[in-house]
Design a protein around this motif. Structure first.
Motif, PDB file in Angstrom:
ATOM      1  N   GLU A 176      -6.169  -6.664   1.979  1.00 16.08           N
ATOM      2  CA  GLU A 176      -5.068  -6.305   1.071  1.00 16.08           C
ATOM      3  C   GLU A 176      -4.656  -4.857   1.282  1.00 16.08           C
ATOM      4  O   GLU A 176      -5.267  -4.124   2.066  1.00 16.08           O
ATOM      5  CB  GLU A 176      -5.500  -6.522  -0.386  1.00 16.08           C
ATOM      6  CG  GLU A 176      -6.597  -5.579  -0.851  1.00 16.08           C
ATOM      7  CD  GLU A 176      -6.867  -5.716  -2.349  1.00 16.08           C
ATOM      8  OE1 GLU A 176      -8.037  -5.957  -2.688  1.00 16.08           O
ATOM      9  OE2 GLU A 176      -5.927  -5.602  -3.143  1.00 16.08           O
ATOM     10  N   GLY A 177      -3.617  -4.438   0.531  1.00 13.97           N
ATOM     11  CA  GLY A 177      -3.164  -3.046   0.544  1.00 13.97           C
ATOM     12  C   GLY A 177      -3.959  -2.256  -0.489  1.00 13.97           C
ATOM     13  O   GLY A 177      -5.166  -2.379  -0.588  1.00 13.97           O
TER      14      GLY A 177
ATOM     15  N   CYS B 103       0.830  -1.199   0.000  1.00 14.39           N
ATOM     16  CA  CYS B 103       0.000   0.000   0.000  1.00 14.39           C
ATOM     17  C   CYS B 103       0.866   1.252   0.000  1.00 14.39           C
ATOM     18  O   CYS B 103       2.020   1.210   0.424  1.00 14.39           O
ATOM     19  CB  CYS B 103      -0.904   0.026   1.241  1.00 14.39           C
ATOM     20  SG  CYS B 103      -2.114   1.344   1.128  1.00 14.39           S
TER      21      CYS B 103
ATOM     22  N   CYS C  75      -5.634   0.945   9.869  1.00 15.29           N
ATOM     23  CA  CYS C  75      -5.635  -0.049   8.797  1.00 15.29           C
ATOM     24  C   CYS C  75      -6.018  -1.419   9.343  1.00 15.29           C
ATOM     25  O   CYS C  75      -5.404  -1.905  10.291  1.00 15.29           O
ATOM     26  CB  CYS C  75      -4.277  -0.140   8.118  1.00 15.29           C
ATOM     27  SG  CYS C  75      -4.242  -1.386   6.820  1.00 15.29           S
TER      28      CYS C  75
ATOM     29  N   CYS D   8      -2.567   3.940   6.970  1.00 17.38           N
ATOM     30  CA  CYS D   8      -3.718   4.400   7.754  1.00 17.38           C
ATOM     31  C   CYS D   8      -3.572   3.971   9.213  1.00 17.38           C
ATOM     32  O   CYS D   8      -3.244   2.818   9.496  1.00 17.38           O
ATOM     33  CB  CYS D   8      -5.014   3.834   7.182  1.00 17.38           C
ATOM     34  SG  CYS D   8      -5.354   4.449   5.541  1.00 17.38           S
TER      35      CYS D   8
HETATM   36  S1  SF4 Z   1      -4.643  -0.986   2.907  1.00 16.52           S
HETATM   37 FE1  SF4 Z   1      -6.269   0.538   2.939  1.00 16.52          FE
HETATM   38  S2  SF4 Z   1      -6.617   0.889   5.108  1.00 16.52           S
HETATM   39 FE2  SF4 Z   1      -4.622  -0.102   4.926  1.00 16.52          FE
HETATM   40  S3  SF4 Z   1      -3.126   1.559   4.814  1.00 16.52           S
HETATM   41 FE3  SF4 Z   1      -3.702   1.057   2.733  1.00 16.52          FE
HETATM   42  S4  SF4 Z   1      -5.354   2.461   2.213  1.00 16.52           S
HETATM   43 FE4  SF4 Z   1      -5.131   2.429   4.405  1.00 16.52          FE
END
Ligand code: SF4
Length: 428
Positions: free
Chosen positions: A256-257, A201, A208, A205
């Motif tokens: 998932e990312g 990703c 997350c 977040c």
């Molecule tokens: S996978 Fe989604 S929730 Fe997790 S860091 Fe990435 S954007 Fe954010």
């Protein structure tokens, strides 16, 4: 919708975790860290399939039955001297919270609450009541729709049939281990099926659900560890789109990312799919960070984009997403690109009472809706400890919030054609 004929009583858990009610106090709610007494119209029966959580290291807060003032319950009224704990409801999908559970954290070493949404709950006339409203009539993730014996039987059969498809095997774990409703619907051959693709990703977040730093709370599911091939993706998607009722396949899942980082794989997969079938909806759930990648996928045939968004205010968006190389401006550009391609756009708008319905957030959201023209806002509860979230945003409101129900009415009046819901819609 059913409402109670009187305000429910406070519920709390004793030191063993047994949940009971305390009729001497009314239940309370929490919004942006402020305690308040719900009104009768805010309350609905606890939705079937919801869970009740005991909040360790948190004392319950109720309301004085005479004047509605918030009152802290510091010990067990039935076992003097014994500790008590606050209780919250984690509601089933398709319900949006009006207030968080009302609690006061004891000291700095209270454990961090895991990544769930904590809604206020009370007891009255033999049942639990929550401060919420149903935000989508769609039954695709209703508890009563899932027959576990049938799910196990159908999943095992498909896992055998697709022994060489790693994506099907991954979804088997999502279905049987995590109980993911989208994975269950895939194995039951109906509605919305998941297509996770990305182990990586470009954001971090704070809340997350698939990856949390060591020492934080645990992630609710493991991230996929491989990038499926376009053929593996098409192997899941084509039969589902060809046969399923109201068929949708969705890239961008909780396990998932960021899928846009696999745009070229997804582009090829969409082309393979659309060569075989024009039926159903191909959707992408995403942090929408990469407008060029969105353009490539729209050209390939992506039907809808769901943009995850905690706030329409730049400072709060970046404090939550901790983005690597993108800003809210890029996210808005992705929406514009999809709308210019005449595709469907939803906002996956994380609802946090006290933040979402703050007047500054309402104005920022209104500007985004007016300038970017999304078609639908999905009113999804933020799965995170409210106190941790407010701290993350460094949130210091200047005025009292609008209240979630007045916020909803104001949004509907300002944008009468804007759809509100909870799920990705079936488009064709
Ligand atoms: S996978 Fe989604 S929730 Fe997790 S860091 Fe990435 S954007 Fe954010």
């Amino acid at each position: 919708m059913i409402h109670p004929d009187a305000l429910p009583s406070l519920v709390f858990a004793d030191s063993q975790g047994n949940i009971t009610d305390f009729p001497e106090l009314n239940m309370a709610g929490m919004s942006g860290g402020q305690f308040c007494q719900p009104s009768i119209e805010d309350l609905i029966p606890l939705p079937e399939g919801s869970e009740l959580f005991v909040l360790p290291g948190r004392l319950p807060v109720g309301c004085n039955k005479e004047n509605g003032e918030p009152l802290l319950l510091e010990e067990d009224p039935y076992q003097p001297g014994d500790t008590v704990q606050a209780v919250a409801a984690f509601m089933s999908p398709a319900y949006t919270a009006i207030f968080n559970s009302a609690y006061q954290t004891r000291g700095s070493n209270a454990p961090r609450l895991p990544l769930f949404a904590y809604t206020a709950v009370g007891w009255h006339q033999g049942r639990f009541w929550v401060t919420a409203f149903r935000s989508d009539p769609d039954i695709r993730q209703d508890f009563c729709q899932f027959d576990q014996e049938k799910i196990i039987r159908k999943t095992r059969k498909k896992l055998k049939e697709y022994g060489d498809n790693r994506l099907v095997q991954h979804l088997g774990k999502c279905c049987l281990t995590y109980g993911c409703p989208a994975a269950r619907n895939y194995f039951l051959g109906r509605w919305e099926a998941p297509l996770p693709t990305s182990p990586i990703c470009n954001a971090r977040c704070v809340g997350c659900i698939s990856l949390q730093p060591a020492g934080s709370c645990s992630a609710t599911q493991d991230r996929i560890r491989f990038v499926p091939t376009p053929q593996e993706i098409a192997g899941v998607a084509i039969p589902h789109l060809q046969k399923a009722e109201d068929a949708i396949v969705s890239f961008g899942q909780g396990c998932e990312g960021e899928p846009l980082l696999q745009a070229h794989i997804i582009e090829e997969a969409i082309q393979l799919i659309r060569k075989q079938t024009a039926r159903g909806t191909i959707n992408l759930n995403s942090n929408s960070s990469l407008p060029q990648a969105v353009e490539i996928l729209a050209r390939a045939g992506l039907d809808s984009l769901r943009v995850s968004l905690n706030s329409a205010q730049e400072q709060y968006h970046s404090r939550y997403y901790r983005p690597d190389g993108f800003t809210l401006t890029d996210v808005k550009e992705s929406i514009r690109i999809m709308k210019e391609a005449d595709r469907f756009v939803s906002l996956n708008y994380f609802i946090q009472p006290g933040v979402t319905d703050s007047s500054e957030e309402f104005e920022a959201l209104s500007q985004l809706v007016a300038s970017c023209r999304p078609d639908l806002i999905q009113l999804r509860n933020l799965n995170m400890d409210p106190e941790w979230y407010l701290h993350t945003l460094d949130f210091h409101p200047t005025k009292s919030p609008l209240g979630m129900r007045p916020w909803l009415l104001k949004l509907q009046r300002r944008f009468p054609t804007l759809r509100l819901g909870y799920f990705n819609p079936f488009l064709s």
